[in-house]
Design a protein around this motif. Structure first.
Motif, PDB file in Angstrom:
ATOM      1  N   UNK A 170      73.803 -18.731 -23.349  1.00  0.00           N
ATOM      2  CA  UNK A 170      73.762 -20.075 -22.822  1.00  0.00           C
ATOM      3  C   UNK A 170      72.576 -20.199 -21.321  1.00  0.00           C
ATOM      4  N   UNK A 171      71.731 -18.979 -21.541  1.00  0.00           N
ATOM      5  CA  UNK A 171      71.035 -19.020 -20.429  1.00  0.00           C
ATOM      6  C   UNK A 171      69.116 -19.153 -20.933  1.00  0.00           C
ATOM      7  N   UNK A 172      68.644 -20.072 -19.991  1.00  0.00           N
ATOM      8  CA  UNK A 172      67.050 -20.948 -20.531  1.00  0.00           C
ATOM      9  C   UNK A 172      65.730 -20.108 -18.849  1.00  0.00           C
ATOM     10  N   UNK A 173      65.383 -18.955 -18.668  1.00  0.00           N
ATOM     11  CA  UNK A 173      64.997 -19.050 -18.035  1.00  0.00           C
ATOM     12  C   UNK A 173      63.333 -19.053 -18.469  1.00  0.00           C
ATOM     13  N   UNK A 174      62.474 -18.838 -16.713  1.00  0.00           N
ATOM     14  CA  UNK A 174      61.138 -19.667 -16.643  1.00  0.00           C
ATOM     15  C   UNK A 174      60.318 -18.648 -16.200  1.00  0.00           C
ATOM     16  N   UNK A 175      59.413 -18.183 -16.864  1.00  0.00           N
ATOM     17  CA  UNK A 175      58.461 -16.919 -16.595  1.00  0.00           C
ATOM     18  C   UNK A 175      57.473 -17.825 -16.536  1.00  0.00           C
ATOM     19  N   UNK A 176      56.596 -17.370 -14.869  1.00  0.00           N
ATOM     20  CA  UNK A 176      55.798 -17.569 -14.727  1.00  0.00           C
ATOM     21  C   UNK A 176      54.899 -16.730 -14.873  1.00  0.00           C
ATOM     22  N   UNK A 177      53.361 -16.604 -15.491  1.00  0.00           N
ATOM     23  CA  UNK A 177      52.723 -14.905 -15.083  1.00  0.00           C
ATOM     24  C   UNK A 177      51.250 -15.589 -14.281  1.00  0.00           C
ATOM     25  N   UNK A 178      50.987 -14.902 -14.005  1.00  0.00           N
ATOM     26  CA  UNK A 178      49.419 -14.599 -13.420  1.00  0.00           C
ATOM     27  C   UNK A 178      49.404 -16.116 -11.910  1.00  0.00           C
ATOM     28  N   UNK A 232      74.501 -27.793 -15.584  1.00  0.00           N
ATOM     29  CA  UNK A 232      73.171 -26.661 -15.552  1.00  0.00           C
ATOM     30  C   UNK A 232      73.407 -26.613 -14.336  1.00  0.00           C
ATOM     31  N   UNK A 233      72.935 -24.574 -13.900  1.00  0.00           N
ATOM     32  CA  UNK A 233      72.853 -24.315 -12.647  1.00  0.00           C
ATOM     33  C   UNK A 233      71.666 -23.299 -12.347  1.00  0.00           C
ATOM     34  N   UNK A 234      71.477 -23.633 -11.596  1.00  0.00           N
ATOM     35  CA  UNK A 234      70.579 -22.506 -11.543  1.00  0.00           C
ATOM     36  C   UNK A 234      70.590 -22.221  -9.781  1.00  0.00           C
ATOM     37  N   UNK A 235      70.885 -21.059 -10.070  1.00  0.00           N
ATOM     38  CA  UNK A 235      71.859 -19.875  -8.869  1.00  0.00           C
ATOM     39  C   UNK A 235      70.790 -19.429  -7.599  1.00  0.00           C
ATOM     40  N   UNK A 282      65.977 -18.398 -13.163  1.00  0.00           N
ATOM     41  CA  UNK A 282      67.627 -19.039 -13.326  1.00  0.00           C
ATOM     42  C   UNK A 282      67.549 -19.837 -13.823  1.00  0.00           C
ATOM     43  N   UNK A 283      68.320 -20.116 -15.163  1.00  0.00           N
ATOM     44  CA  UNK A 283      69.448 -21.132 -15.223  1.00  0.00           C
ATOM     45  C   UNK A 283      69.692 -21.097 -16.493  1.00  0.00           C
ATOM     46  N   UNK A 284      71.580 -21.390 -16.324  1.00  0.00           N
ATOM     47  CA  UNK A 284      72.568 -20.838 -17.061  1.00  0.00           C
ATOM     48  C   UNK A 284      72.943 -22.787 -17.135  1.00  0.00           C
TER      49      UNK A 284
END
Lengths: 114, 114
Positions: free
Chosen positions: B73-81, B4-7, B22-24
């Motif tokens: 193979x990407x899994x990004x997290x979006x945090x709103x507000x 698991x890579x967090x760049x 970001x996460x791949x």
């Protein structure tokens, strides 16, 4: 909300001493885990435990480490003869099953070996 | 190897704005689960959101959502507000179905500016 509880929250021990970290998993969970996080590094899997035996372990989990569930509620991690490099945050975790259910973590036990 | 890579070691966002972490990951498995955990200064590991690989729909949990791209193979997290309480270390994690070993990325430290 049910949670995983760990004791102690922080322990300082001398190199070569034995340490026992204790955990009470969530009551209806069947799988129990120990993870380790050395300061500044990623969280690493140590061991999983199911039906009173180890189901998987990593290469980190050598003969210095052992786990048991002595009384049906507590889940313990024993480090037989601590080394300086064992200093880390140790997280206990549990899940309902192994089939991808979420793993819930305790607050961690911070072990400092001096 | 399952990695698991967090760049992004560090990210910063203005309060009330949106940020994406970001996460791949690398795997040859087809059935697995992905997670984002939050670790505030207290060092507790708190589950933020999870995604089953077999689901095409992106998981959403209040202000948190993911962009899951299985082929990439990407899994990004979006945090709103974004809120001040969102400031923490965020870990992306991967777990194969029916496997006890959950793999973590190195983490992204999120700072929220007032």
């Amino acid at each position: 909300e049910p949670e995983v509880t760990q004791t102690p929250s922080h322990q300082v021990t001398q190199m070569g001493q034995e340490v026992i970290l204790r955990c009470v998993p969530i009551s209806n969970h069947l799988y129990f885990y120990w993870y380790r996080q050395i300061l500044g590094q990623k969280v690493e899997f140590l061991v999983s435990f199911y039906n009173n035996e180890i189901s998987e372990k990593s290469e980190i989990f050598d003969d210095q480490f052992s786990v048991e569930r002595p009384d049906g509620s507590n889940f313990t991690l024993k480090i037989r003869s601590t080394k300086l490099e064992d200093s880390a945050m140790y997280f206990c975790a549990s899940s309902e099953s192994v089939s991808g259910n979420t793993i819930y973590f305790g607050e961690g036990s911070w072990l400092t070996v001096v | 190897a399952q990695t698991v890579t967090q760049s992004q070691p560090e990210m910063s966002v203005q309060e009330a704005e949106t940020v994406t972490l970001s996460c791949t990951y690398d795997t040859s498995e087809s059935d697995y689960y992905l997670f984002w955990y939050k670790q505030p200064p207290s060092r507790q590991m708190i589950l933020v959101i999870r995604q089953e690989a077999y689901k095409q729909q992106n998981a959403t949990e209040n202000r948190f959502s993911v962009n899951f791209q299985k082929a990439a193979k990407s899994f990004s997290l979006k945090i709103s507000d974004s809120q001040l309480g969102d400031a923490a270390m965020y870990f992306c994690a991967y777990r194969v179905y029916n496997n006890n070993d959950m793999r973590f990325g190195a983490g992204t430290r999120l700072t929220v500016k007032p």
